[in-house]
Design a protein around this motif. Structure first.
Motif, short mmCIF file in Angstrom:
data_model
loop_
_atom_site.label_atom_id
_atom_site.label_comp_id
_atom_site.label_asym_id
_atom_site.label_seq_id
_atom_site.Cartn_x
_atom_site.Cartn_y
_atom_site.Cartn_z
N GLU A 30 59.90 49.21 56.11
CA GLU A 30 58.64 49.93 56.18
C GLU A 30 58.23 50.16 57.63
O GLU A 30 57.78 51.25 57.99
CB GLU A 30 57.54 49.19 55.43
CG GLU A 30 57.74 49.17 53.93
CD GLU A 30 56.79 48.21 53.21
OE1 GLU A 30 55.99 47.54 53.89
OE2 GLU A 30 56.87 48.16 51.97
N GLU A 31 58.41 49.14 58.47
CA GLU A 31 58.08 49.27 59.88
C GLU A 31 58.99 50.31 60.55
O GLU A 31 58.52 51.12 61.36
CB GLU A 31 58.23 47.91 60.58
CG GLU A 31 57.88 47.92 62.04
CD GLU A 31 56.40 48.09 62.33
OE1 GLU A 31 56.06 48.31 63.50
OE2 GLU A 31 55.59 48.01 61.39
N CYS A 32 60.26 50.30 60.22
CA CYS A 32 61.21 51.27 60.77
C CYS A 32 60.83 52.68 60.35
O CYS A 32 60.85 53.62 61.18
CB CYS A 32 62.62 50.92 60.32
SG CYS A 32 63.88 51.95 61.06
N ASP A 33 60.48 52.88 59.09
CA ASP A 33 60.06 54.19 58.60
C ASP A 33 58.80 54.66 59.33
O ASP A 33 58.70 55.84 59.71
CB ASP A 33 59.81 54.17 57.09
CG ASP A 33 61.08 54.04 56.29
OD1 ASP A 33 62.17 54.29 56.84
OD2 ASP A 33 60.99 53.67 55.10
N ARG A 34 57.87 53.74 59.53
CA ARG A 34 56.63 54.08 60.23
C ARG A 34 56.92 54.50 61.67
O ARG A 34 56.40 55.50 62.16
CB ARG A 34 55.66 52.89 60.20
CG ARG A 34 54.28 53.20 60.77
CD ARG A 34 53.43 51.96 60.94
NE ARG A 34 53.94 51.03 61.93
CZ ARG A 34 53.86 51.20 63.26
NH1 ARG A 34 53.28 52.27 63.76
NH2 ARG A 34 54.33 50.30 64.08
N LEU A 35 57.77 53.74 62.35
CA LEU A 35 58.11 54.07 63.73
C LEU A 35 58.88 55.39 63.83
O LEU A 35 58.67 56.16 64.76
CB LEU A 35 58.93 52.94 64.36
CG LEU A 35 58.16 51.64 64.62
CD1 LEU A 35 59.12 50.55 65.07
CD2 LEU A 35 57.07 51.86 65.64
N PHE A 36 59.75 55.65 62.87
CA PHE A 36 60.49 56.90 62.85
C PHE A 36 59.52 58.08 62.71
O PHE A 36 59.63 59.09 63.42
CB PHE A 36 61.50 56.89 61.70
CG PHE A 36 62.30 58.15 61.59
CD1 PHE A 36 63.34 58.41 62.46
CD2 PHE A 36 62.02 59.07 60.59
CE1 PHE A 36 64.07 59.59 62.36
CE2 PHE A 36 62.74 60.25 60.48
CZ PHE A 36 63.78 60.50 61.38
N GLU A 37 58.58 57.95 61.79
CA GLU A 37 57.59 59.00 61.58
C GLU A 37 56.73 59.20 62.83
O GLU A 37 56.47 60.33 63.26
CB GLU A 37 56.70 58.65 60.38
CG GLU A 37 55.67 59.71 60.04
CD GLU A 37 56.28 60.99 59.51
OE1 GLU A 37 55.70 62.06 59.74
OE2 GLU A 37 57.35 60.92 58.87
N GLU A 38 56.32 58.10 63.44
CA GLU A 38 55.51 58.18 64.65
C GLU A 38 56.30 58.83 65.79
O GLU A 38 55.77 59.66 66.54
CB GLU A 38 55.07 56.77 65.06
CG GLU A 38 54.07 56.73 66.19
CD GLU A 38 53.57 55.33 66.46
OE1 GLU A 38 53.43 54.99 67.65
OE2 GLU A 38 53.33 54.58 65.50
#
Length: 64
Positions: free
Chosen positions: A42-50
């Motif tokens: 989830e953190e990786c997905d959030r950082l990718f989106e950011e």
């Protein structure tokens, strides 16, 4: 001379209890590691989106 069996019924019960406890411990640790892995995903997905959002803003609406 024959070898005497030094193991008794208590030894088998202790071994069963030990293995049961070990199984419970491993199940608990597996659940914890799966939860941690999901959190990392989830953190990786959030950082990718950011990161994508920052690229869009930096490049005037076009993804780099």
């Amino acid at each position: 001379m024959t070898k005497q069996n030094i193991r008794g019924p208590n030894d088998l019960e202790e071994q069963i209890e030990y293995l049961t406890n070990q199984n419970d411990y491993l199940k608990r640790k597996l659940r914890e590691s799966v939860a941690k892995c999901k959190s990392f995903e989830e953190e990786c997905d959030r950082l990718f989106e950011e990161n994508n959002n920052l690229r869009i803003v930096r490049n005037e609406g076009k993804v780099l």
